[in-house]
Every structure is written in C-alpha cells, then in structure tokens.
Design an enzyme around this catalytic site. Structure first.
Site, PDB file in Angstrom:
ATOM      1  N   LYS A 140       0.841  -1.208   0.000  1.00  0.00           N
ATOM      2  CA  LYS A 140       0.000   0.000   0.000  1.00  0.00           C
ATOM      3  C   LYS A 140       0.871   1.250   0.000  1.00  0.00           C
ATOM      4  O   LYS A 140       1.958   1.238   0.564  1.00  0.00           O
ATOM      5  CB  LYS A 140      -0.855   0.042   1.280  1.00  0.00           C
ATOM      6  CG  LYS A 140      -2.008  -0.934   1.340  1.00  0.00           C
ATOM      7  CD  LYS A 140      -2.785  -0.741   2.637  1.00  0.00           C
ATOM      8  CE  LYS A 140      -3.878  -1.787   2.787  1.00  0.00           C
ATOM      9  NZ  LYS A 140      -4.935  -1.677   1.776  1.00  0.00           N
TER      10      LYS A 140
ATOM     11  N   ARG B 188     -10.415 -11.281   2.247  1.00  0.00           N
ATOM     12  CA  ARG B 188     -11.344 -12.275   1.711  1.00  0.00           C
ATOM     13  C   ARG B 188     -10.729 -13.673   1.721  1.00  0.00           C
ATOM     14  O   ARG B 188     -11.444 -14.669   1.791  1.00  0.00           O
ATOM     15  CB  ARG B 188     -11.790 -11.857   0.302  1.00  0.00           C
ATOM     16  CG  ARG B 188     -10.677 -11.805  -0.702  1.00  0.00           C
ATOM     17  CD  ARG B 188     -11.065 -11.024  -1.941  1.00  0.00           C
ATOM     18  NE  ARG B 188     -11.133  -9.579  -1.697  1.00  0.00           N
ATOM     19  CZ  ARG B 188     -11.470  -8.681  -2.617  1.00  0.00           C
ATOM     20  NH1 ARG B 188     -11.768  -9.073  -3.849  1.00  0.00           N
ATOM     21  NH2 ARG B 188     -11.494  -7.400  -2.330  1.00  0.00           N
TER      22      ARG B 188
HETATM   23  N1  BES Z   1      -8.085  -3.605   4.574  1.00  0.00           N
HETATM   24  C1  BES Z   1      -8.293  -3.228   3.237  1.00  0.00           C
HETATM   25  C2  BES Z   1      -9.597  -2.462   3.010  1.00  0.00           C
HETATM   26  C3  BES Z   1      -9.720  -1.123   3.686  1.00  0.00           C
HETATM   27  C4  BES Z   1      -9.447   0.030   2.981  1.00  0.00           C
HETATM   28  C5  BES Z   1     -10.165  -1.017   4.985  1.00  0.00           C
HETATM   29  C6  BES Z   1      -9.580   1.261   3.586  1.00  0.00           C
HETATM   30  C7  BES Z   1     -10.307   0.211   5.590  1.00  0.00           C
HETATM   31  C8  BES Z   1     -10.018   1.359   4.895  1.00  0.00           C
HETATM   32  C9  BES Z   1      -8.299  -4.444   2.312  1.00  0.00           C
HETATM   33  O1  BES Z   1      -7.530  -5.503   2.724  1.00  0.00           O
HETATM   34  C10 BES Z   1      -7.755  -4.010   1.000  1.00  0.00           C
HETATM   35  O2  BES Z   1      -6.599  -3.707   0.959  1.00  0.00           O
HETATM   36  N2  BES Z   1      -8.581  -4.026  -0.009  1.00  0.00           N
HETATM   37  C11 BES Z   1      -8.182  -3.623  -1.324  1.00  0.00           C
HETATM   38  C12 BES Z   1      -8.687  -4.641  -2.299  1.00  0.00           C
HETATM   39  C13 BES Z   1      -8.192  -4.421  -3.702  1.00  0.00           C
HETATM   40  C14 BES Z   1      -6.730  -4.791  -3.804  1.00  0.00           C
HETATM   41  C15 BES Z   1      -9.021  -5.268  -4.615  1.00  0.00           C
HETATM   42  C16 BES Z   1      -8.817  -2.257  -1.584  1.00  0.00           C
HETATM   43  O3  BES Z   1      -9.974  -2.066  -1.217  1.00  0.00           O
HETATM   44  O4  BES Z   1      -8.139  -1.382  -2.119  1.00  0.00           O
HETATM   45 MG    MG Z   2      -5.526  -5.362   1.986  1.00  0.00          MG
END
Ligand code: BES
Ligand code: MG
Ligand code: ZN
Length: 466
Positions: free
Chosen positions: A248, A322
C-alpha cells in the site's frame, strides 16, 4: 464513570443538574424557564446546551439545559446524542458529579447509559495527560434494568474500540488469542500454524506467511442453557495490513492497524455474553494474522487451495481479507449453525460508496439482512444493502484456477461479496463491510477520532433480541 439510578435527583447536591428542553416548550425548572427561555431566548434545538448558575436556589450548583428539538420527532437515537453532548459539556466545565432529571416520555436507560459511556470514552493509555472525566452521574425516570443493559453494551463497545485503537505491535494475532482465552464464560480453542495447515486452510496460511508473527485461528464458544438458536460471528482479524508485496502507499497504510476491527467487534460481543446469559449458542471466529511483505510472502500468481478445496489465483496480495475469511467461512459452515455473519474492514470500494455514514451489507437471505438493518436503525448504526449479482463474479474468473482474489475495480465491495459466497454452504449468511465505519480520521457524531466499535451494538442487539 459510575452510572446510578434515582428518582429523587432534584435534591441531590451534585455539581450539575441536567434537564432537557423541547423546542417551544417550558421545563419543570422555573430557573430555566426564566433565564434560559424567557431572558436568553434559548431555543432548545437538538444538541444545543445552556448553562446557568443556581446560587443556592437549588442543591445543585449549576443547571445544564440540553435541547431535544421537537417533542414529536425525538427518539432513542436523539436521546443518546443529547446525553453524549451533555456529558461532553460536563467534562469541559470540569464537573465531577451530575444528575439527569430528564422527562422525555419514555424509558431512556439504555440509550442514556450508552450516550454517557460514548462521551466518557478516551484512548489515553499512552498519554501522560489523561482525559477529563466525570466521576458519577445519576439518571432519573429510567428503569434500573435498562441502564444495566446500556452499561453492558457500553462495555462491549469500549472493549472493541480499545483493541482496535491499539498499535499493531501490541494487538498481534497471539495477543488476540490470549485475550480470547481469558474471556469469562467462553470456551476457546486456539489453532496454531501446523493445525491450520492440517485443517486445509491454504488461503489463510498464505496471507500469514510473510509475517514474523505466527497466525492464530481463534474459535470461541458461548453455550446457553436451553439453546434455541445457533449463530457464528466471524471477524476479519488482519492485525496489520501493509498490502503484502502489492504494498500500500503510505497514506493508505497509516490506519491499517484497524484491519482487525471485525475481530475486535466479535471479541467485544463475546466478552459480555456472560452478563446476559442468553439461551443461544454463539461461536466467535477469527483467522488472525498480519499481511506483510517479506522473503516468505505469498506472491501475485500463486495458486492457493482453500479449506473447501476451491482454488484461488492471487491477483493482488492486498485483497487478503477475503482469503482469510474464505477459510473461516468454510470452518463456520461446518459447525451446524443456523446463521453466519461475517464483519470485516474489507474494501476501500465500500468506503468510497458509502463513506463513514453506513456499512455495506450483503448476503444470501433477504429476511436476515432486513432484520440486521432494522436492528441497526434501533441502535443508531446504518447499513446499506449491496447486491450480489452473479455478474460480479465475471471479473473474478481465472484461466488457471477456480477464481482470482480480485477483479474489476468497479463494484469492488460486491466483487468481494461474491468471492466470499463461494465459501458459504447450506447456511443463512450475511456479510458486513465496515471499511468506512470502523475507524474515523476526524471526530464525527458521538465518536472521537479512531476506532468506533462498528457493529458491536447492532450484532449484540441482533443476537440477543434486545
Ligand atoms: N483492509 C483493506 C480495506 C480497507 C481500505 C479497509 C480502507 C479500511 C479502509 C483491504 O484488505 C484491502 O486492501 N482491499 C483492497 C482490495 C483491492 C486490492 C481489490 C482495496 O480495497 O483497495
Ligand atoms: Mg488489503
Ligand atoms: Zn485488509
């Protein structure tokens, strides 16, 4: 803060007597009617406050008037809000004792206690200077029992918020396992890495393998006397989500200690079940691990096999939640429960769609979804249903495995939902995405910045029929 009940609060020698006022109406306190309403034209709009000195005319040193808006529009959720506002004001003026002589026409014990406890909440464990607190408040015109229920819900909420606010170096998978094992009235089984492998949880294990922190699969169980209903609650327990190798950007990583908010919610609920002794069976399930980049991390292109035998091509290692939930869902569906609910900070897409105002809800049973949404309305948490159209699965199709873990950027919350559905079998299931509601970057409504304990009030009320 201690919360008491008494119907004779007018004669208490407290710092502040708190009274409510409806817009366009007088109160039962002459001082308020003369000074606040007639002289200063205090309107009593929802959440407004007005403070006056009593100079010995009544036992309390001051009176705080809180506006409740129009009487016919006033509800329990508003009550929680005005009590919150009042306690915040009491803290501001350094009051230590207060009595609430509210006359609102309904029993406000539960929402009053909850509002007061929300105002009392601070995460100041690591601060040299602690937050200002009110020592004791007394409510009049409430039932003792409903205050008790409010207090227990407040405790569950505080438990969850504290845990989600903790740094990731404190709230590790092992720490969550320890906490689960120490809960009163709950039997807990912890599965370590080798057992997780033996159970066939290849998706969960893959996420965990990049971290030095060992994964823990946590299964808590509460059993009532005459079990009438069996339910499993699964909380996403990513103790830190760096994104893994598909790392990230810094700004997105900053709050990722909150990625175990679902787990914190489930732990908070499990922690208070003993106080209610309900005739139900509740399973609390957490696949706890960190998502980290490292020499042993799982990689884009890897193919994982989940506990139900389905294979997953890793498209993006940041779609880790997931994967851990997939194995947890398969496990939960084998328990023979009536309903499974998972709660997770799952997708940025859900946050983009609904903001911090509402959580997303999806599932395979319309009635169950409806009942959760309705419960949320009563306790002041919003849920918005998103569809699980089979079209969303199109972009998850893989050339070499049964599915990929991510697909199109569009409809991301629903894509995650249909992915999870692949691991649900023969059970009523609801999925709650709290990515937007679990953690606030600025104070909102009755919440300070940080963890909100999203889902605790709703799911506790839902399973207990409160
Ligand atoms: N933990 C994150 C989702 C999240 C984002 C929670 C912002 C709280 C605040 C999750 O694991 C994630 O990284 N999701 C990605 C999925 C994508 C790679 C398909 C996302 O939502 O960007
Ligand atoms: Mg994630
Ligand atoms: Zn995550």
């Amino acid at each position: 803060m201690e919360i008491k009940v008494s119907n004779d609060v007018k004669n208490l020698s407290v710092n502040v007597l708190v009274v409510n006022m409806f817009e366009g109406e007088k109160t039962s306190q002459e001082l308020v009617n003369t000074y606040a309403i007639e002289k200063d034209k205090f309107e009593g709009k929802l959440g407004q406050t007005y403070l006056l000195q009593t100079y010995g005319q009544i036992p309390a040193q001051k009176i705080l008037v809180v506006g409740c808006g129009k009487r016919d529009e006033f509800c329990q959720n508003d009550l929680r809000f005005v009590v919150y506002k009042a306690v915040k004001k009491l803290q501001q003026i350094n009051a230590k004792t207060a009595a609430f002589d509210f006359e609102v026409g309904f029993d406000y014990g539960k929402s009053g206690a909850l509002g007061a406890m929300l105002a009392d909440y601070a995460f100041d464990k690591y601060k040299s200077e602690k937050a200002k607190k009110v020592d004791e408040i007394t409510f009049a015109n409430v039932l003792e029992d409903s205050v008790k229920v409010g207090k227990i819900c407040g405790n569950a909420l505080k438990f969850a918020r504290d845990l989600a606010n903790e740094p990731a170096s404190f709230a590790t998978p092992s720490k969550l396992a320890d906490i689960a094992q120490k809960l009163e009235g709950i039997t807990t089984e912890i599965y370590d890495k080798d057992e997780i492998k033996r159970m066939g949880m290849g998706a969960f294990l893959a996420v965990a393998q990049g971290s030095k922190q060992p994964p823990k699969f946590i299964h808590m169980k509460y059993t009532g006397k005459n079990v009438t209903k069996k339910i499993a609650l699964i909380g996403k327990g990513i103790c830190f989500d760096s994104g893994g190798l598909d790392i990230k950007p810094p700004s997105s990583m900053l709050t990722m200690r909150d990625d175990m908010s679902g787990a914190a919610c489930v732990l908070g609920i499990m922690s208070v079940l003993k106080d209610f002794n309900p005739d139900i069976e509740v399973h609390g399930i957490i696949a706890a691990c960190e998502n980290m980049p490292g020499g042993n991390s799982y990689k884009p292109g890897d193919i994982l096999t989940a506990k139900n035998g389905k294979t997953i091509e890793v498209d993006n290692t940041d779609a880790e939640g997931r994967l851990t939930l997939a194995d947890a869902l398969v496990y939960a569906c084998e328990l023979g429960v009536d309903e499974v609910i998972d709660i997770a900070t799952l997708t940025g897409a859900c946050m983009v769609a609904l903001g911090t105002a509402a959580a997303g809800i999806m599932g395979n049973d319309e009635d169950m979804i409806y009942r959760i949404i309705e419960t949320g309305k009563h306790v002041g948490e919003k849920y918005w249903q998103l569809p699980l159209y089979k079209e969303y699965f199109e972009s998850l199709k893989s050339d070499i495995a049964d599915m990929k873990n991510t697909g199109s950027r569009y409809g991301g919350a629903q894509a995650a939902g249909v992915f999870l559905q692949e691991f649900v079998k023969d059970v009523k299931w609801a999925h709650i995405d709290i990515a937007g509601t679990a953690f606030l970057e600025k104070p909102e409504r009755e919440f300070i910045k940080g963890a909100t304990g999203a889902g605790v009030r709703t799911l506790l009320s839902y399973i207990l029929n409160l």
